[in-house]
Design an enzyme around this catalytic site. Sequence first.
Site, PDB file in Angstrom:
ATOM      1  CG  LEU A  90      -4.745  27.660 -18.059  1.00 49.53           C
ATOM      2  CD1 LEU A  90      -4.045  27.176 -16.797  1.00 49.53           C
ATOM      3  CD2 LEU A  90      -6.208  27.236 -18.050  1.00 49.53           C
ATOM      4  CD  GLU A 132       1.856  25.677 -20.703  1.00 48.61           C
ATOM      5  OE1 GLU A 132       2.178  26.805 -20.276  1.00 48.61           O
ATOM      6  OE2 GLU A 132       0.688  25.394 -21.014  1.00 48.61           O
ATOM      7  CG  HIS A 135       3.213  30.772 -22.036  1.00 46.55           C
ATOM      8  ND1 HIS A 135       2.537  31.940 -22.286  1.00 46.55           N
ATOM      9  CD2 HIS A 135       2.275  29.788 -22.069  1.00 46.55           C
ATOM     10  CE1 HIS A 135       1.239  31.673 -22.462  1.00 46.55           C
ATOM     11  NE2 HIS A 135       1.059  30.378 -22.351  1.00 46.55           N
TER      12      HIS A 135
HETATM   13 ZN    ZN Z   1      -0.669  29.377 -22.512  1.00 43.47          ZN
END
Ligand code: ZN
Length: 177
Positions: A90, A132, A135
């Site tokens: 995203l 995720e 991240h």
């Molecule tokens: Zn990502």
Amino acid sequence: MAVQSIVSFGDILLRKKAKHVISITPRMIRILNDLVDTLYAVEGRAGLAAPQIGILRRMIVMDCGQGLMELINPQILDMRGEQKGPEACLSLPHYIGAVKRAEYVKVRAMNRHGEHIIIEGTGLIARCIQHEMDHLDGKLFVDFAEGNWIYSRTSGDKMSLADAINLSKHRPMRMVE
Ligand code: ZN
């Protein structure tokens, strides 16, 4: 509760390591709620990590079609096998890369009530958890993409991360806590 802006690739914030959540304070719950609101505000989403909304805390939210999952301080317990497939983020809309991931992962985490939970999954769920969790350590999917190449979803053009950031109309933003 509010939808937050998503930090774009190219912002140094996405390269920092997120801190552990020591206790689940009302502020941590607010951040979690913001993550959930922001996740569901975006079309085609699968997961979102706190650094992507400018918060360097170890929290991720995901929905790969099986309902919402909220993971605080996630830790990998087991990883097995291998899968390779298209992956997107995203923080870099409109681009995909081919990324190898473990086919199966098992993680331990805390939920918003402070309870320890174990989550395991294969395929898309496993891929999403790994993406995720990266991240939280300042790693991005392009680091693992084949040849570090990414591809435009619309034109199919192959380019480097630097080129994609230059072309991106999304301006890097900064919201350090
Ligand atoms: Zn990502």
